[in-house]
Design an enzyme around this catalytic site. Sequence first.
Site: not given
Ligand code: GLC
Length: 475
Positions: A25, A34, A38, A107, A212, A265, A334-335
């Site tokens: 941040d 905040d 960013d 992304d 994605d 992905e 991140h998942d």
């Molecule tokens: C992918 C992303 C995830 C998101 C999902 C829907 O799996 O990595 O974070 O929630 O797609 O877009």
Amino acid sequence: MAEKIKYMWWKNNIVYQIYPRSFQDSAETEFPNDGVGDIPGIISRLDKIKELGAGIIWLSPVYKSPDADNGYDISDYYSINPKFRTMADMEMLFCEANKRGIKIIMDLVINHTSDEHFWFQESRNPENPYRDFYIWQPGKTDKRGRRKPPNNWTGFFMGDTWEYDEKSGEYYLHLFDKKQPDLNYKNPKVIEEVKNILRFWLDKGASGFRCDVINIIYKTSLEDGRKSLSVQGLEHYKSQEGNHAVLRELRRDVLDKYDCFTVGETVFVDLEDARLLCGESRKELDMLFFFDHLEVDRVIARFIPKRFYACKLLEKMTKWQQGLDWNAVYLENHDQTRIVSHFGAAEKDRASDGKPGILWQRSAKMLALFQLTLRGTLFIYQGQEIGMTNFDFNSIDELDDVESHGLNKLMKKFLIPAFLRWKWIKASSRDNARTPMQWDDGDNAGFSKGKPWLGVNRNYKYINRALQKKILIPF
Ligand code: GLC
């Protein structure tokens, strides 16, 4: 004439994934301190990324979004979420990264948009030309004459997949949250719009895309799915011929004209699918993320745990290493939960104040070594390089993740007792990986001077970058 040999720089560089809202941040924005990371914050840390030896950044979504799924619900592909600052800052990021020899991939979230996207707003009117941008269906009636959804599909976030829209008098499909309506890839206009998005970002300076859930964008039919405890309906939209055709078209018409690469992905992907999706001669994706290795100790996808056997992990990795010429090699994103908590011993060896024991360090190094020995492009998720661990959440109220809340609701419906629900959610929540980056032992781990949007792990005094620069051999 001999074909020009392409230098595939993405095979020679390490990718570092940034989840912008949790990275840094900055104090100098319109919303100083905040508690949300960013773009200026990222710029201020570029030298640290360079020091790690990364040559590519994968930036999780920074586009305009109502944030129902933290940016994976895009309401405008051509502008920046004001929380992350402005397009001028984004341009500055491309420029500053470029100065340091770092490329950036964006992304690309195109299975769905936000329901607040202009296309969807227009599409709610059955007469509007945008109607066909999404998947609308009249629905069915049950024996008692009550309205019911068009099919029996179940969603990725454990909830329904069809939402009835009063204004339209029909249902729309959403494989994820109801605020993420699925686009209709049978409509060539949708594909043209995606091409424009790709061109826009490539012209701005992007060097490719992380795509994605890219193997489920094309829905061949809307028939009922086979009964399944996992995602029901998959056979109608996973890795379909129409999906391959869209990928080839995007590649032919846009991507091949730029010096860029794509990593997909790909959910529920097996080797056979994968060879079609990223075989070099197929001209679809350059590489993909599979999930097999992270699910060796989970029953239904990543939610219900079962015993971990290292030999199972090796078996899966060997299969993929031998089965594909080139892999996207990752252990975190991140998942996923933090790998040192997932496969390592971090959770078993720590003091009550969070101080990690020697097993934390040994597991983190061992897992890093394991990853570094694999063939493929290496992907490191922010914080993985310092062995960040899962978060010590105390209750579901501390979680932000839309998927965890969906799972909780579903388990409640099946009368699963609260203690078990919490145990499973705590161990699987995506928020484990989304806590702020631990830079130093200052306020909020050096992430922000304000209250962070998600809790800071209490072990930050012991696990942070500054400390490790001093006392540990760098990663
Ligand atoms: C992918 C992303 C995830 C998101 C999902 C829907 O799996 O990595 O974070 O929630 O797609 O877009």
